[in-house]
Design a protein around this motif. Structure first.
Motif, mmCIF file in Angstrom:
data_model
loop_
_atom_site.group_PDB
_atom_site.id
_atom_site.type_symbol
_atom_site.label_atom_id
_atom_site.label_comp_id
_atom_site.label_asym_id
_atom_site.label_seq_id
_atom_site.Cartn_x
_atom_site.Cartn_y
_atom_site.Cartn_z
ATOM 1 N N ASP A 5 27.581 14.713 52.837
ATOM 2 C CA ASP A 5 27.060 15.428 51.668
ATOM 3 C C ASP A 5 27.579 14.939 50.322
ATOM 4 O O ASP A 5 26.943 15.202 49.290
ATOM 5 C CB ASP A 5 27.320 16.934 51.804
ATOM 6 N N VAL A 6 28.733 14.253 50.270
ATOM 7 C CA VAL A 6 29.228 13.753 48.982
ATOM 8 C C VAL A 6 29.757 12.340 49.162
ATOM 9 O O VAL A 6 29.945 11.865 50.286
ATOM 10 C CB VAL A 6 30.345 14.657 48.399
ATOM 11 N N ALA A 7 30.026 11.675 48.055
ATOM 12 C CA ALA A 7 30.605 10.336 48.112
ATOM 13 C C ALA A 7 32.041 10.417 48.614
ATOM 14 O O ALA A 7 32.791 11.329 48.222
ATOM 15 C CB ALA A 7 30.569 9.692 46.732
ATOM 16 N N PRO A 8 32.463 9.508 49.464
ATOM 17 C CA PRO A 8 33.822 9.565 50.028
ATOM 18 C C PRO A 8 34.916 9.581 48.971
ATOM 19 O O PRO A 8 35.906 10.303 49.117
ATOM 20 C CB PRO A 8 33.896 8.302 50.891
ATOM 21 N N ILE A 9 34.761 8.808 47.896
ATOM 22 C CA ILE A 9 35.790 8.762 46.871
ATOM 23 C C ILE A 9 35.954 10.116 46.205
ATOM 24 O O ILE A 9 37.069 10.542 45.871
ATOM 25 C CB ILE A 9 35.471 7.654 45.824
ATOM 26 N N ASN A 10 34.841 10.841 46.041
ATOM 27 C CA ASN A 10 34.918 12.161 45.416
ATOM 28 C C ASN A 10 35.620 13.165 46.335
ATOM 29 O O ASN A 10 36.416 13.997 45.879
ATOM 30 C CB ASN A 10 33.519 12.668 45.076
ATOM 31 N N LEU A 11 35.320 13.102 47.643
ATOM 32 C CA LEU A 11 35.989 13.988 48.580
ATOM 33 C C LEU A 11 37.484 13.685 48.630
ATOM 34 O O LEU A 11 38.315 14.604 48.660
ATOM 35 C CB LEU A 11 35.369 13.838 49.969
ATOM 36 N N ALA A 12 37.827 12.401 48.645
ATOM 37 C CA ALA A 12 39.235 12.022 48.689
ATOM 38 C C ALA A 12 39.982 12.545 47.465
ATOM 39 O O ALA A 12 41.088 13.091 47.574
ATOM 40 C CB ALA A 12 39.363 10.505 48.781
ATOM 41 N N ALA A 13 39.385 12.405 46.307
ATOM 42 C CA ALA A 13 40.027 12.883 45.080
ATOM 43 C C ALA A 13 40.203 14.397 45.108
ATOM 44 O O ALA A 13 41.239 14.929 44.689
ATOM 45 C CB ALA A 13 39.205 12.452 43.874
ATOM 46 N N THR A 14 39.187 15.106 45.605
ATOM 47 C CA THR A 14 39.262 16.569 45.663
ATOM 48 C C THR A 14 40.355 17.038 46.612
ATOM 49 O O THR A 14 41.133 17.945 46.299
ATOM 50 C CB THR A 14 37.913 17.150 46.107
ATOM 51 N N LEU A 15 40.414 16.427 47.800
ATOM 52 C CA LEU A 15 41.427 16.826 48.767
ATOM 53 C C LEU A 15 42.834 16.516 48.259
ATOM 54 O O LEU A 15 43.773 17.287 48.518
ATOM 55 C CB LEU A 15 41.183 16.114 50.098
ATOM 56 N N LYS A 16 42.991 15.434 47.548
ATOM 57 C CA LYS A 16 44.304 15.103 46.990
ATOM 58 C C LYS A 16 44.682 16.081 45.898
ATOM 59 O O LYS A 16 45.855 16.475 45.779
ATOM 60 C CB LYS A 16 44.286 13.671 46.442
ATOM 61 N N ARG A 17 43.710 16.518 45.127
ATOM 62 C CA ARG A 17 43.982 17.495 44.078
ATOM 63 C C ARG A 17 44.344 18.860 44.678
ATOM 64 O O ARG A 17 45.198 19.567 44.158
ATOM 65 C CB ARG A 17 42.764 17.623 43.159
ATOM 66 N N ASP A 18 43.710 19.203 45.819
ATOM 67 C CA ASP A 18 44.021 20.473 46.474
ATOM 68 C C ASP A 18 45.448 20.510 47.008
ATOM 69 O O ASP A 18 46.119 21.545 46.938
ATOM 70 C CB ASP A 18 43.044 20.717 47.636
ATOM 71 N N ARG A 19 45.899 19.376 47.569
ATOM 72 C CA ARG A 19 47.237 19.309 48.160
ATOM 73 C C ARG A 19 47.861 17.961 47.839
ATOM 74 O O ARG A 19 47.615 16.972 48.516
ATOM 75 C CB ARG A 19 47.159 19.492 49.680
ATOM 76 N N VAL A 20 48.680 17.911 46.809
ATOM 77 C CA VAL A 20 49.244 16.622 46.386
ATOM 78 C C VAL A 20 50.291 16.113 47.367
ATOM 79 O O VAL A 20 50.609 14.919 47.376
ATOM 80 C CB VAL A 20 49.869 16.755 44.973
ATOM 81 N N ASP A 21 50.840 17.019 48.218
ATOM 82 C CA ASP A 21 51.877 16.595 49.148
ATOM 83 C C ASP A 21 51.309 16.002 50.430
ATOM 84 O O ASP A 21 52.043 15.486 51.267
ATOM 85 C CB ASP A 21 52.772 17.787 49.507
ATOM 86 N N ARG A 22 49.989 16.070 50.611
ATOM 87 C CA ARG A 22 49.361 15.537 51.814
ATOM 88 C C ARG A 22 48.886 14.104 51.549
ATOM 89 O O ARG A 22 48.308 13.802 50.504
ATOM 90 C CB ARG A 22 48.184 16.414 52.224
ATOM 91 N N ARG A 23 49.100 13.210 52.532
ATOM 92 C CA ARG A 23 48.684 11.814 52.394
ATOM 93 C C ARG A 23 47.174 11.718 52.596
ATOM 94 O O ARG A 23 46.649 12.161 53.618
ATOM 95 C CB ARG A 23 49.412 10.942 53.417
ATOM 96 N N VAL A 24 46.481 11.141 51.630
ATOM 97 C CA VAL A 24 45.027 10.970 51.692
ATOM 98 C C VAL A 24 44.705 9.487 51.576
ATOM 99 O O VAL A 24 45.147 8.818 50.628
ATOM 100 C CB VAL A 24 44.316 11.757 50.574
ATOM 101 N N CYS A 25 43.959 8.963 52.549
ATOM 102 C CA CYS A 25 43.622 7.543 52.584
ATOM 103 C C CYS A 25 42.109 7.371 52.593
ATOM 104 O O CYS A 25 41.395 8.079 53.319
ATOM 105 C CB CYS A 25 44.207 6.878 53.829
ATOM 106 N N LEU A 26 41.633 6.440 51.809
ATOM 107 C CA LEU A 26 40.211 6.103 51.768
ATOM 108 C C LEU A 26 39.984 4.902 52.676
ATOM 109 O O LEU A 26 40.609 3.848 52.507
ATOM 110 C CB LEU A 26 39.795 5.788 50.333
ATOM 111 N N VAL A 27 39.118 5.046 53.672
ATOM 112 C CA VAL A 27 38.804 3.957 54.593
ATOM 113 C C VAL A 27 37.657 3.161 54.002
ATOM 114 O O VAL A 27 36.506 3.605 53.992
ATOM 115 C CB VAL A 27 38.430 4.499 55.985
ATOM 116 N N ALA A 28 37.973 1.994 53.447
ATOM 117 C CA ALA A 28 36.974 1.185 52.736
ATOM 118 C C ALA A 28 37.038 -0.234 53.273
ATOM 119 O O ALA A 28 37.840 -1.046 52.796
ATOM 120 C CB ALA A 28 37.227 1.221 51.231
ATOM 121 N N PHE A 29 36.207 -0.535 54.275
ATOM 122 C CA PHE A 29 36.238 -1.858 54.889
ATOM 123 C C PHE A 29 35.825 -2.959 53.916
ATOM 124 O O PHE A 29 36.272 -4.088 54.028
ATOM 125 C CB PHE A 29 35.315 -1.880 56.109
ATOM 126 N N GLU A 30 34.968 -2.630 52.967
ATOM 127 C CA GLU A 30 34.498 -3.614 51.995
ATOM 128 C C GLU A 30 34.727 -3.078 50.583
ATOM 129 O O GLU A 30 33.834 -3.058 49.744
ATOM 130 C CB GLU A 30 33.021 -3.934 52.220
#
Length: 446
Positions: free
Chosen positions: A62-87
């Motif tokens: 439903d959303v762009a992966p980068i936007n979801l990653a940024a949102t989840l990191k903003r929700d919990r800064v202490d949690r490790r968030v990784c973007l899987v970007a093969f290219e």
């Protein structure tokens, strides 16, 4: 408490893990993995959850992966968030860095991280099971401090737990390096597991590895008869009297042998202690070749999960090929990675029903090697307990198996735990460090 990882990917990727580079993995069966296909459900769950300490975001419905990653990191800064970007492009990496995302994972980095977390989860589970076993043993302590066996089932008087193994290793100064575990399995009986297991152990020992042949065909194992060894120690004896392990050692060109229980009724009691037994044996040997039974059970899962390489045998029967596919489906449902599997079609001759190409096609392009038909000589000499004579005869099966082992074993032709010894001949007349001439590989049937 086991820590978990959340994987966010669109539904197509979750249903077909090979698109993420995880061919053969059953993602839904991984207890340590939480799966999400939409940003809404991922954010709703992860906002309050404390068991997930790392998030991998590959795609989203439903959303762009980068936007979801940024949102989840903003929700919990202490949690490790990784973007899987093969290219991943430079722009994407810049946006990820600006959003505080911890890492952008390439394909290789993602696969390595997946394997690392899977292994950590397995270690945590083994540690939990070891503690449970120790607590169970403590509850059975009698007034004198000795372990009392339950009256309903005959079990070894002492179970060799992982904790016991670790403490004994420290006391005896045994190096804690991990040996190379190679189970020999098949989907059905009659594929040649016993023969290949015995010859593999002999060849590994002659190639300079300190080798143990572990017979985990717990009900009908016959390794002592094939090797011509009288009354070797058995698995149940070692579990009941751990000091016997000190006497497990190769003798010349013969590998050490730990045989199956002599009494069939002991097999059920022994099977549950496979992991603890491996904890003790693997640091003591360079290579542990493990023979298995035809009927798949819990010990098969333990051996395959902990294997360095597993050799999967298929013979010249159509039923053997079908059973192989059936067993691989079971591995997928159990979450056992098939990456360490090597496939071999046994008893290959000029007019054999199946070739490596045929089996490769049936296994969706998996690489398959051929083991040559050894003829009556194999059955006759091993049946008489004369394995050295079989190797000296330069039998076709022995030659093809040695070629396979040189490709599978670490640092082929050299002991991984010692300096390179002086070159000597193997049982097939090949000098150590030199490979036999091989035919070119056939292209995978895709």
């Amino acid at each position: 408490m086991m820590s978990h990882v959340a994987l966010c990917a669109d539904m197509a990727c979750l249903q077909h893990p090979e698109t993420l580079g995880l061919a053969g993995e059953n993602l839904a069966a991984q207890e340590w993995l939480r799966l999400f296909a939409t940003a809404t459900e991922a954010r709703r769950f992860l906002r309050d959850d404390r068991s997930v300490d790392e998030v991998w975001i590959a795609s989203c419905d439903d959303v762009a992966p980068i936007n979801l990653a940024a949102t989840l990191k903003r929700d919990r800064v202490d949690r490790r968030v990784c973007l899987v970007a093969f290219e991943g492009t430079g722009s994407l990496k810049s946006r990820a860095s600006a959003a505080g995302i911890d890492a952008s994972l390439t394909r290789q980095a993602f696969l390595a991280r997946y394997a690392q977390r899977k292994r950590s989860a397995l270690d945590a589970r083994c540690e939990h099971e070891a503690r449970a076993r120790e607590q169970a043993l403590a509850s059975l302590d009698g007034p004198s401090g000795t372990v009392m066996a339950p009256p309903a089932k005959e079990v070894p008087p002492r179970v060799w737990s992982a904790a016991c193994a670790a403490s004994e290793q420290e006391a005896s100064g045994v190096c804690k390096r991990a040996g190379f575990l190679m189970p020999i399995v098949s989907g059905s009986g009659g594929a040649g597991k016993s023969t290949v297991s015995a010859l593999s152990a002999l060849l590994c020992q002659r190639l300079g590895y300190r080798t143990l042949l572990l017979d985990f065909d717990l009900q009908f194992g016959d390794m002592p008869d094939l090797l011509g060894v009288e009354r070797p120690p058995t698995v149940d004896e070692v579990l009941s009297t751990p000091a016997r392990i000190e006497h497990l050692a190769p003798e010349g060109d013969l590998p050490a042998l730990l045989a199956a229980p002599r009494r069939l009724e002991q097999s059920e009691a022994v099977a549950g202690h496979a992991s603890a037994l491996l904890d003790w044996l693997l640091p003591r040997f360079d290579v542990v070749v493990c023979n298995t039974g035809a009927s798949w059970a819990e010990q098969h899962a333990v051996l395959l999960e902990r294997s360095s390489k597993a050799l999967f045998l298929i013979d010249q029967r159509a039923s053997s090929l079908r059973a192989c596919r059936h067993a691989l489906d079971l591995c997928a449902r159990c979450g056992i990675a098939t990456g360490p599997f090597s496939f071999a079609v046994n008893r290959c001759a000029k007019n054999a029903l199946f070739t490596s190409i045929d089996v490769s096609c049936a296994l969706r392009g998996a690489p398959v090697v051929e083991l040559a038909e050894g003829g009556r000589e194999v059955e006759e000499l091993l049946g008489m307990g004369l394995p050295k004579e079989l190797l000296s005869s330069r039998n076709a099966l022995c030659g093809s198996l040695e070629t396979l082992l040189r490709d599978m074993l670490p640092s082929a032709g050299a002991s991984p735990s010692a300096a390179e010894p002086a070159p000597r001949r193997t049982g097939l007349g090949l000098r150590r460090g030199k490979r036999p001439r091989r035919r070119g590989r056939e292209a995978a049937c895709l």
